[in-house]
Design an enzyme around this catalytic site. Structure first.
Site, PDB file in Angstrom:
ATOM      1  N   SER A 128     -14.826 -14.849   2.512  1.00 37.53           N
ATOM      2  CA  SER A 128     -13.421 -14.792   2.108  1.00 37.53           C
ATOM      3  C   SER A 128     -13.257 -15.109   0.632  1.00 37.53           C
ATOM      4  CB  SER A 128     -12.584 -15.786   2.908  1.00 37.53           C
ATOM      5  OG  SER A 128     -11.246 -15.748   2.423  1.00 37.53           O
ATOM      6  N   LYS A 182     -14.058 -16.454  10.740  1.00 35.18           N
ATOM      7  CA  LYS A 182     -13.421 -15.654   9.677  1.00 35.18           C
ATOM      8  C   LYS A 182     -12.157 -14.983  10.206  1.00 35.18           C
ATOM      9  CE  LYS A 182     -12.380 -13.754   5.898  1.00 35.18           C
ATOM     10  NZ  LYS A 182     -12.236 -12.375   5.670  1.00 35.18           N
ATOM     11  N   HIS A 185      -9.516 -17.538  10.296  1.00 32.08           N
ATOM     12  CA  HIS A 185      -9.100 -17.740   8.898  1.00 32.08           C
ATOM     13  C   HIS A 185      -8.058 -16.690   8.518  1.00 32.08           C
ATOM     14  CE1 HIS A 185      -9.245 -16.343   4.731  1.00 32.08           C
ATOM     15  NE2 HIS A 185      -9.426 -17.600   4.384  1.00 32.08           N
ATOM     16  N   ASN A 186      -8.352 -15.440   8.831  1.00 31.10           N
ATOM     17  CA  ASN A 186      -7.414 -14.375   8.468  1.00 31.10           C
ATOM     18  C   ASN A 186      -6.105 -14.508   9.232  1.00 31.10           C
ATOM     19  OD1 ASN A 186      -9.563 -13.411   6.948  1.00 31.10           O
ATOM     20  ND2 ASN A 186      -9.110 -11.286   7.426  1.00 31.10           N
ATOM     21  N   GLU A 189      -4.183 -17.003   7.550  1.00 37.45           N
ATOM     22  CA  GLU A 189      -3.692 -16.368   6.315  1.00 37.45           C
ATOM     23  C   GLU A 189      -2.397 -15.591   6.608  1.00 37.45           C
ATOM     24  OE1 GLU A 189      -6.724 -14.025   4.138  1.00 37.45           O
ATOM     25  OE2 GLU A 189      -5.318 -12.347   4.228  1.00 37.45           O
TER      26      GLU A 189
HETATM   27  C1  6PG Z   1     -10.193 -12.705   2.605  1.00 37.01           C
HETATM   28  C2  6PG Z   1      -9.129 -11.805   3.193  1.00 37.01           C
HETATM   29  C3  6PG Z   1      -9.596 -10.398   3.378  1.00 37.01           C
HETATM   30  C4  6PG Z   1      -8.583  -9.476   4.060  1.00 37.01           C
HETATM   31  C5  6PG Z   1      -7.283  -9.366   3.342  1.00 37.01           C
HETATM   32  C6  6PG Z   1      -6.365  -8.273   3.824  1.00 37.01           C
HETATM   33  O1  6PG Z   1     -10.456 -13.674   3.299  1.00 37.01           O
HETATM   34  O2  6PG Z   1     -10.690 -12.484   1.519  1.00 37.01           O
HETATM   35  O3  6PG Z   1      -8.776 -12.284   4.445  1.00 37.01           O
HETATM   36  O4  6PG Z   1     -10.741 -10.470   4.166  1.00 37.01           O
HETATM   37  O5  6PG Z   1      -9.144  -8.228   4.134  1.00 37.01           O
HETATM   38  O6  6PG Z   1      -6.629 -10.565   3.409  1.00 37.01           O
HETATM   39  O7  6PG Z   1      -6.038  -8.350   5.165  1.00 37.01           O
HETATM   40  P1  6PG Z   1      -4.858  -7.436   5.740  1.00 37.01           P
HETATM   41  O8  6PG Z   1      -5.007  -6.084   5.116  1.00 37.01           O
HETATM   42  O9  6PG Z   1      -5.049  -7.363   7.224  1.00 37.01           O
HETATM   43  O10 6PG Z   1      -3.589  -8.095   5.329  1.00 37.01           O
END
Ligand code: 6PG
Length: 475
Positions: A128, A182, A185-186, A189
């Site tokens: 990430s 991960k 984590h997303n 996010e």
């Molecule tokens: C990271 C992010 C990455 C992810 C983007 C976009 O940890 O660097 O999570 O892996 O691809 O955040 O995600 P979306 O297109 O689903 O919003």
């Protein structure tokens, strides 16, 4: 064979990971399916470190010392399987294939088994931090066989972000554990971003503030408990002036959120595990609703809402507190999900270590993760983060403001699915006795699904449609 590690797939993430590794003096082989990409890569970055470019996969493999360590950085899904299929006949027993993309963890579990059947070690690692993180120091969540991790630990920890002297990289667990973490984590996010968007919406439509004014508020918030990468960049995005219109850039960005699936995977997995994951799931739904732009446009002139009024005194600070409390809930839920998955899969996840490696490099990096790390250091078997004194107190302190914000938003017709559902989760979680007794009664009525009693052991059924008598159903 001179390279210690190889990277195949030189789109931005792969290219930046390869550069990050080679910049530390590690001899690195690079390869891309289309050779032009490799040539371009060498022309642009060849001087940065000890690279060995290869045109064919055969040459790439031949240039690696054994056991071979190969990072695959291609689009998640079918392309990963295609690369593994091509690599397999070229490799020897014990070689290591490392998928560093955003793969879905069940695919990682399957690939681990398929590779093992061919004598290969497979690792699924979460990376990430976006493009910049990959180059300058990402957060790395490696999953797979510990013997394979031992072969790459030195390289991975050397390229990861570092916080207080600790690299943001640790072995997460076997098989799909790295990609699972991960994924969560997303998901977190998504929740963080949704909560920020709801705060922005309230500050705009109830607070009557414009984007530059809101940018200043986020800048201020970033000096307190909310301090994090996402709050910091929110201030920057809101402060940006559009070159074309001279107004705020955000005002001309289309209000449809896109997604690549990791948030949905997190929510679907939580449903399967039976873990209440309201914050992340509402964030996924909110993106879905945002995508219905044409429908929303029609509805905006058809469906009635309340007459807008002025925001109450203290609105801005109330929103800050509501954001913080909702964030605590979203993390409590995400960590509860990892705990449930760890038990279900025998991963033995160290949740404090997960908080530790998320403190730097990744998109959700934040001060706040230190608190989560401390919570698990003191209580490794914690069921829910809300139950440690620091978070119990944080939410208790914020709850009046949080409730006012939910009331105000509801009265003024501003959608706040993540704020409101987080508060409902909190209110549901802190109830010794909820209303599910009635659910059980109804299930027993219409389907003889039985219920348990508070005052006796066993399962019971009431013969609702017959004599109304209760019978014990478990022997
Ligand atoms: C990271 C992010 C990455 C992810 C983007 C976009 O940890 O660097 O999570 O892996 O691809 O955040 O995600 P979306 O297109 O689903 O919003």
């Amino acid at each position: 064979a001179t390279s210690r590690i190889g990277v195949t797939g030189l789109a931005v993430m792969g290219a930046n990971l390869a550069r990050n590794i080679a910049r530390r003096g590690v001899p690195t082989a690079v390869h891309n399916r289309t050779t032009a990409k490799t040539t371009e890569f060498m022309a642009a970055y060849g001087e940065e470190g000890p690279f060995t470019p290869a045109e064919s996969l055969e040459d790439f493999v031949a240039s690696l010392e054994t056991p071979r360590r190969i990072i695959v950085m291609v689009k998640a899904g079918r392309p990963v399987d295609a690369v593994i299929e091509e690599l397999t006949p070229l490799l020897d027993e014990g070689d290591i294939i490392i998928d560093a993309g955003n793969s879905h963890f069940p695919d990682t579990v399957r690939r681990t088994e398929e590779c093992a059947a061919n004598g290969l070690r497979f690792m699924g690692i979460g990376v990430s931090g976006g493009e910049e993180g990959a180059l300058l120091g990402p957060s790395i969540m490696p999953g797979g066989d510990p013997s394979a991790y031992a072969e790459v630990e030195e390289i991975l920890t050397s390229i990861a972000a570092v916080v207080d002297g600790t690299p943001c990289c640790t072995h997460v667990g076997p098989g799909g554990a790295g990609h699972y973490v991960k994924m969560v984590h997303n998901g977190i996010e998504y929740a963080d971003i949704q909560l920020i968007a709801e705060a922005y919406d309230l500050l705009t439509h109830v607070g009557g503030l414009d984007a530059p004014a809101i940018a200043k508020i986020f800048e201020e918030w970033n000096t307190g408990d909310l301090e994090s990468f996402l709050i910091e960049i929110t201030a920057k995005v809101l402060a940006k002036t559009d070159e074309k219109t001279g107004g705020p850039l955000v005002d001309v960005i289309v209000d449809q959120a896109e997604q690549k699936g990791t948030g949905t995977w997190t929510a679907v997995d939580a449903l399967g595990l039976g873990v209440p994951l309201t914050g992340i799931t509402e964030a996924v739904f909110a993106r879905g609703l945002s995508a219905l732009r044409d429908e929303r446009r029609a509805a905006s002139t058809t469906l009635a809402g309340p007459t807008p009024g002025d925001g109450p005194d203290g609105l801005v600070d109330d929103i800050r507190q509501a954001l913080y409390a909702s964030k605590v809930v979203a993390y409590a839920q995400g960590f509860a999900q990892m705990r449930a998955a760890s038990k279900a899969n025998d991963w033995d996840l160290d949740l404090g270590a997960m908080a530790t490696i998320w403190r730097g490099g990744c998109i959700i990096r934040a001060q706040f993760l230190n608190r989560i790390r401390d919570a698990y250091a003191e209580h490794p078997d914690l069921d829910n983060l809300l139950m440690v004194p620091y978070f119990t107190q944080a939410v208790a302190d914020a709850q009046d403001a949080w409730r006012r914000v939910v009331v105000t938003a509801t009265q003024q017709g501003v959608a706040i699915p993540a704020f409101a559902s987080s508060l409902s989760y909190y209110d549901g979680y802190r109830r010794e006795r909820g209303p599910a007794n009635l659910i059980q009664g109804l299930r027993d009525f219409f389907g003889a699904h039985t219920y348990r009693r508070t005052d006796a052991e066993g399962s019971f059924h009431t013969r609702w449609g017959q004599d109304g008598a209760e019978v014990r159903t478990d022997g």
